[in-house]
Write a protein that holds these residues in place. Sequence first.
Motif, PDB file in Angstrom:
ATOM      1  N   CYS A   1      -2.781  -2.160   8.014  1.00  0.00           N
ATOM      2  CA  CYS A   1      -3.079  -3.596   8.143  1.00  0.00           C
ATOM      3  C   CYS A   1      -2.141  -4.443   7.284  1.00  0.00           C
ATOM      4  N   ALA A   2      -1.849  -3.988   6.083  1.00  0.00           N
ATOM      5  CA  ALA A   2      -0.966  -4.755   5.198  1.00  0.00           C
ATOM      6  C   ALA A   2       0.449  -4.839   5.761  1.00  0.00           C
TER       7      ALA A   2
ATOM      8  N   GLY B   1      -7.372  -6.861   3.116  1.00  0.00           N
ATOM      9  CA  GLY B   1      -8.215  -7.186   1.969  1.00  0.00           C
ATOM     10  C   GLY B   1      -9.520  -6.412   1.988  1.00  0.00           C
TER      11      GLY B   1
ATOM     12  N   ALA C   1       0.366  -7.341   8.499  1.00  0.00           N
ATOM     13  CA  ALA C   1       0.213  -8.692   7.956  1.00  0.00           C
ATOM     14  C   ALA C   1       1.514  -9.217   7.378  1.00  0.00           C
ATOM     15  N   THR C   2       2.190  -8.401   6.589  1.00  0.00           N
ATOM     16  CA  THR C   2       3.363  -8.865   5.836  1.00  0.00           C
ATOM     17  C   THR C   2       4.682  -8.607   6.549  1.00  0.00           C
TER      18      THR C   2
ATOM     19  N   TRP D   1       1.501 -14.986   5.994  1.00  0.00           N
ATOM     20  CA  TRP D   1       1.241 -13.699   6.637  1.00  0.00           C
ATOM     21  C   TRP D   1       0.312 -13.890   7.823  1.00  0.00           C
ATOM     22  N   ARG D   2       0.248 -12.883   8.645  1.00  0.00           N
ATOM     23  CA  ARG D   2      -0.682 -12.909   9.787  1.00  0.00           C
ATOM     24  C   ARG D   2      -2.106 -12.832   9.242  1.00  0.00           C
TER      25      ARG D   2
ATOM     26  N   SER E   1      -4.291  -9.577   7.484  1.00  0.00           N
ATOM     27  CA  SER E   1      -4.426  -9.844   6.045  1.00  0.00           C
ATOM     28  C   SER E   1      -5.873  -9.698   5.596  1.00  0.00           C
TER      29      SER E   1
ATOM     30  N   GLY F   1      -7.792 -11.918   1.030  1.00  0.00           N
ATOM     31  CA  GLY F   1      -6.713 -11.664   1.981  1.00  0.00           C
ATOM     32  C   GLY F   1      -6.428 -12.878   2.850  1.00  0.00           C
ATOM     33  N   ARG F   2      -7.479 -13.585   3.226  1.00  0.00           N
ATOM     34  CA  ARG F   2      -7.297 -14.800   4.044  1.00  0.00           C
ATOM     35  C   ARG F   2      -6.578 -15.889   3.244  1.00  0.00           C
TER      36      ARG F   2
ATOM     37  N   ALA G   1      -2.949 -14.951   2.860  1.00  0.00           N
ATOM     38  CA  ALA G   1      -2.251 -15.095   4.142  1.00  0.00           C
ATOM     39  C   ALA G   1      -1.825 -16.539   4.362  1.00  0.00           C
TER      40      ALA G   1
END
Length: 171
Positions: free
Chosen positions: A104-105, A54, A108-109, A45-46, A50, A36-37, A40
């Motif tokens: 969370c997704a 993940g 992030a997006t 993304w944040r 992210s 996820g990192r 991102a």
Amino acid sequence: MLDQVWWAFEGVLRALSNPLIAGGVVAGGVALGFGGRLVARRAGWRPVPSVLAGVWLGVVLGVTFSRTLPDWAGRDQFCLLNGFSVHGSAELLNVLLFVPLVFCAVLATRRPVAVLGSAVALSAAIEVVQPLTRRGVCETQDFFNNSAGAVAAAVLAAGVLAVHRRRAAAR
């Protein structure tokens, strides 16, 4: 309702007492949190949501694929056709399973519709793959419950984003 939440919590603890499930959840969460990192950084993304998305994706996959096919699972039918229900701890857990991931997704997006569509597709894919890998049972109820939780989380996260945008515009 409080009784259902308590039974759901006890169900989580019972599941995590299985070393295979606990290991799958931890390994999947760590690996996909790092993933996820990386995503991102590349996608803009944040980063914190992210990584959390993940981790939660790892939890979802770890929970659904780290168990074996139950003894009661019928061999006559590929998928059990049953409807939406939250009467019972397993049903409630299926509603809650996708909530942290989707929430969370979306944060992030910033794309609630795309995340929701992906979550619904992931739930459908999980239900189809589980009996093929003998790692669970395909049930339409699980799909409906996962999807309902995903919808609630996407709407909630979209609301959080809208409030954040209004506050930023007011500054």
